[in-house]
Write a protein that holds these residues in place. Structure first.
Motif, short mmCIF file in Angstrom:
data_model
loop_
_atom_site.label_atom_id
_atom_site.label_comp_id
_atom_site.label_asym_id
_atom_site.label_seq_id
_atom_site.Cartn_x
_atom_site.Cartn_y
_atom_site.Cartn_z
N PHE A 252 0.82 -1.22 0.00
CA PHE A 252 0.00 0.00 0.00
C PHE A 252 0.85 1.27 0.00
CE2 PHE A 252 -3.01 -3.15 1.95
CZ PHE A 252 -3.78 -3.29 0.82
N PRO A 253 1.82 1.39 0.93
CA PRO A 253 2.71 2.56 0.83
C PRO A 253 3.46 2.60 -0.50
CG PRO A 253 3.04 1.43 2.92
CD PRO A 253 2.09 0.60 2.13
N LEU A 254 3.74 1.42 -1.07
CA LEU A 254 4.44 1.41 -2.36
C LEU A 254 3.57 2.02 -3.46
CD1 LEU A 254 6.42 -1.96 -2.49
CD2 LEU A 254 7.29 0.39 -2.29
N ILE A 255 2.26 1.70 -3.40
CA ILE A 255 1.35 2.30 -4.39
C ILE A 255 1.41 3.83 -4.26
CG2 ILE A 255 -1.10 2.57 -5.02
CD1 ILE A 255 -1.56 -0.29 -4.14
N ILE A 283 -4.02 8.61 -4.01
CA ILE A 283 -5.22 8.58 -3.14
C ILE A 283 -5.45 7.17 -2.63
CG2 ILE A 283 -7.70 8.94 -3.07
CD1 ILE A 283 -7.36 11.03 -5.25
N LEU A 284 -5.44 6.21 -3.56
CA LEU A 284 -5.67 4.82 -3.18
C LEU A 284 -4.64 4.37 -2.15
CD1 LEU A 284 -7.32 2.23 -3.85
CD2 LEU A 284 -5.56 1.68 -5.51
N GLY A 285 -3.36 4.63 -2.44
CA GLY A 285 -2.29 4.21 -1.54
C GLY A 285 -2.37 4.92 -0.20
N GLY A 286 -2.71 6.19 -0.21
CA GLY A 286 -2.78 6.94 1.04
C GLY A 286 -3.85 6.40 1.97
#
Lengths: 357, 443
Positions: A252-255, A283-286
């Motif tokens: 997720f942080p990588l996204i 946005i998605l990753g955050g």
């Protein structure tokens, strides 16, 4: 089953922020960068054509949260009473701004509604970030004073701010310097997202300038992100423990980071889509990184008397959750199909599309 | 505590009343739009297509207003009625979430397609999108009524030790005996509002000597729909609902009919009278003996329990408001049948289009179906008091424990100011649309 609904709601919420996020961002850009009448009209239209079908995702997320995690819904909505009602009013001003501007062709009329759209979009972006900040930071569950709870353990009431604007300690307010930083991240992210949307959907005269803006804003975003991590560490000594225990969550942080990295090349892309996908990734990753770092908590407690709210202690019972699965999945698929159909039907530039009134 | 309850109730009452101005029109209007579009498909007369598109514009303005005033309703369950949400959310959340997912989605997406896509899709598909808007808006009504029916007459639940209501039977939410009569009554009432509006716009064009052919079409359609829906509203749907109240909420029934004392030999029906709460009687009463017993049970001498049969704590907490709401609704409903009956008669005699006095009446009749619809809902909601979930969860036990009355008063004032602005803008936009009139197609 709780976990399943948690994931579904998280996805629906993320989709809402990605979709309505570009509307908010469009509003912010409209407020600061749209100068000519033609640009103003086209930029407002790029949000105006889509806002109501994007809001469907908010209503769906709210409804599912109500059904699947009623205790959480009750606790959070009453605890954040004032900011939520203010968000409602802003949503109304945003909507009437977009819907009314083109009804009369008079410059005073349009400029009033343009401001209504722009300012409420800006504040909404800020408030949604602040909301995320609050959920990550936690609240004084049970309203604990001197080790005794004033309310039932899962209820609380948050003032808009406390005297020191400090996120540490047991009595935080809605606005403190941590949540404001997250709010600013949200504003910058959505402004970038909105700018990318405008570049993607319109032939406005400021498209070239906006690419420059995106680039600069992206530097700010990176700075704010790094800053927020330090601040976060200050509030929660082990913000990364979930990632250490389950290394796959790192995705997720990588996204998020890949989105920011990609945005640095905004001026190099041949067409408009990659930049928009990058801000979508941010946005998605955050959102997913924030949720993953807390899991299974969904609202931490800032006192030691009452335990944090988790997906397990706030969920509805098994039977209700499993019958809802059938209609929930059908509904989710329908929404998704419609999203794709709409994006195809209204694909391409919208400069010459008609509002219909 | 008393204060908190009061402001929470006033805020919900105010916001839901304002919200329900819009869906009550769109639900009925969507059916009439489908009718116009269908007539166009069959006859290929442009006038019908113009009518469908014209009313879809009015629909769209109302729909937008419905959306932006509807989201606060969903939020308020959590913000102001947190305890109620916590205890019953796993049940009413089902139908409310379905409403958000399916019907709101159907309406908003196909409305956009109807407005933007006529040339793109061709006439048959355009009709289909209109039809799906209708399906969406009626499904929305159905799911909201299913939620309300559960609060009026809870079914398919179990109460845990901690007071939480747990769903035990999903399908019983939809086979609830309260649901079907309430839904039909509500939808027909919505059709009354929309047909009266259509007739009113028709009368406006005829009186104004402009858009004559549309005026005649709207007036004719509005009067025909208006008459039959007004009749269906009273019988069978209204009658059916009253019987349900008598059966499941006898205390509410006594209060709305104004029966303070039980009559052994059958209850009278009250037409006029003001509840006197001090002496527990009706002042200036005009009534017919035994008729209520006959209407409710088809037996002239059947005893109907009056308010004296119930404990104070089981009676609705605002008996005069409930009584007046009910009598205003029924009184207006009766007047609607009469006026629409006359209009239909003169339409049949081909005199209606030139009967100015009747046209003026039809023009200004429009606010009254709104009043009848809203008072009808007041009957349902005031009658359910002092409970949120009838017989099981008291209204005073449902409010948010942490939201003080000062906060609610502040937001209530904000809603009042904001909704006044919305109301003005709404009238301006609808007024402008009606004033401009349907535009004939320019190819």
């Amino acid at each position: 089953m709780e976990l399943f609904w948690y994931c579904i709601i998280a996805i629906v919420l993320a989709i809402f922020f990605i979709l309505d996020g570009y509307d908010f961002g469009t509003g912010i850009i409209h407020l600061f960068y749209a100068k000519t009448e033609q640009d103003k009209e086209v930029i407002a239209k790029s949000a105006g054509l889509f806002w109501d079908s994007n809001e469907v995702w908010l209503v769906a997320a709210g409804g599912m949260l109500f059904m699947a995690f009623p205790t959480y819904y009750a606790s959070v909505f009453s605890g954040f009473y004032l900011p939520l009602i203010i968000v409602l009013w802003l949503i109304i001003f945003r909507a009437i701004g977009l819907e009314l501007r083109s009804h009369f062709k008079a410059s005073m009329w349009t400029s009033i509604w343009d401001k209504s759209f722009g300012i409420s979009s800006l504040l909404l972006a800020l408030f949604f970030g602040v909301a995320l900040g609050n959920v990550v930071r936690g609240v004084n569950l049970g309203g604990v004073e001197n080790n005794t709870s004033l309310y039932e353990a899962h209820y609380f009431f948050l003032p808009l701010w406390n005297s020191s604007f400090s996120p540490t300690g047991t009595h935080p307010g809605v606005l403190d310097w941590f949540t404001i930083v997250i709010g600013l991240i949200s504003v910058v992210t959505l402004a970038i997202h909105g700018a990318n949307w405008i570049i993607l959907k319109t032939n406005s005269s400021i498209n070239k300038k906006l690419k420059n803006t995106v680039f600069k804003a992206n530097i700010t975003l990176l700075g704010l992100t790094i800053f927020s991590l330090f601040v976060w560490h200050n509030i929660n000594p082990q913000p990364f423990s979930n990632f250490q225990e389950n290394p796959w969550l790192i995705i997720f942080p990588l996204i998020y980071m890949s989105g920011i990295t990609g945005l640095f090349f905004v001026k190099k892309y041949q067409n408009e889509m990659p930049a928009f996908l990058c801000s979508t990734a941010v946005i998605l990753g955050g959102i997913t990184s924030s949720l993953a770092s807390m899991f299974p908590k969904i609202l931490p407690s800032t006192n030691s008397t009452n335990e944090s709210l988790t997906i397990y202690n706030t969920a509805a019972e098994e039977y209700g959750l499993s019958v809802a699965l059938t209609w929930g999945i059908i509904g989710f698929i329908l929404l998704f199909i419609y999203l794709i159909v709409q994006k195809r039907l209204m694909g391409g530039k919208i400069d010459h599309m008609n509002y219909g009134h | 505590m008393e204060d908190m309850l009061f402001y929470d109730r006033v805020q919900f009452a105010f916001t839901i009343t304002f919200h329900y101005i819009f869906p009550q029109l769109t639900m009925g209007l969507s059916l009439m739009i489908v009718y116009f579009k269908w007539r166009y498909l069959r006859s290929k007369i442009e006038k019908y297509n113009d009518a469908a598109k014209f009313f879809m514009k009015i629909f769209a303005i109302n729909f937008t207003m419905g959306v932006i005033t509807g989201i606060p309703m969903e939020f308020q369950f959590g913000t102001n009625w947190a305890k109620f949400s916590e205890l019953t959310g796993s049940i009413i959340g089902q139908t409310l979430a379905m409403e958000g997912m399916f019907s709101f989605f159907l309406e908003s997406s196909f409305l956009a397609l109807f407005i933007f896509g006529e040339k793109l899709m061709g006439q048959r598909l355009h009709f289909l999108t209109g039809f799906l808007v209708f399906v969406g808006s009626w499904a929305s009504g159905y799911l909201i009524l299913a939620t309300n029916a559960w609060m009026q007459h809870p079914v398919g639940y179990e109460i845990l030790e901690n007071g939480k209501f747990v769903l035990t039977n999903f399908s019983s939410l939809f086979s609830n005996p309260w649901l079907l009569p309430a839904f039909l009554h509500n939808q027909i009432a919505s059709l009354v509002t929309s047909s009266f509006l259509v007739a009113s716009i028709g009368a406006f064009y005829l009186l104004r000597n402009k858009n004559q052919s549309y005026g005649k079409l709207f007036l004719k359609t509005g009067v025909i729909f208006g008459f039959f829906s007004s009749v269906l509203l009273a019988f069978p749907t209204g009658d059916w609902n009253a019987k349900n109240v008598a059966k499941y909420q006898p205390a509410a029934f006594a209060a709305m009919e104004g029966i303070f004392h039980t009559e052994e030999a059958g209850a009278e029906i009250v037409f006029v009278g003001q509840p006197n709460m001090v002496e527990k009687k009706l002042d200036n009463k005009i009534s017919l003996p035994n008729v209520l017993s006959f209407l409710t049970h088809q037996k002239w001498d059947k005893q109907i329990p009056g308010m004296d049969q119930f404990d104070e704590s089981e009676l609705p907490d605002n008996i005069p408001a409930l009584y007046y709401s009910y009598h205003i609704m029924v009184g207006l409903g009766t007047i609607f049948i009469a006026i629409m009956g006359f209009s239909l008669f003169f339409l049949w005699r081909k005199k209606l289009f030139t009967m100015k006095p009747l046209l003026w009446i039809l023009l200004f009749l429009v606010p009254f179906p709104y009043i009848a619809n809203l008072t009808g809902w007041y009957v349902a909601e005031l009658g359910r008091q002092p409970y949120l979930v009838y017989g099981l969860l008291r209204t005073s036990d449902g409010i948010s424990p942490t939201v003080s009355s000062g906060n609610t008063l502040f937001t209530l004032l904000g809603f009042i100011a904001l909704y006044m602005l919305l109301g003005l803008l709404f009238l301006l936009l609808v007024g402008k649309t009606i004033y401009k009139g349907p535009k004939p197609q320019t190819h």
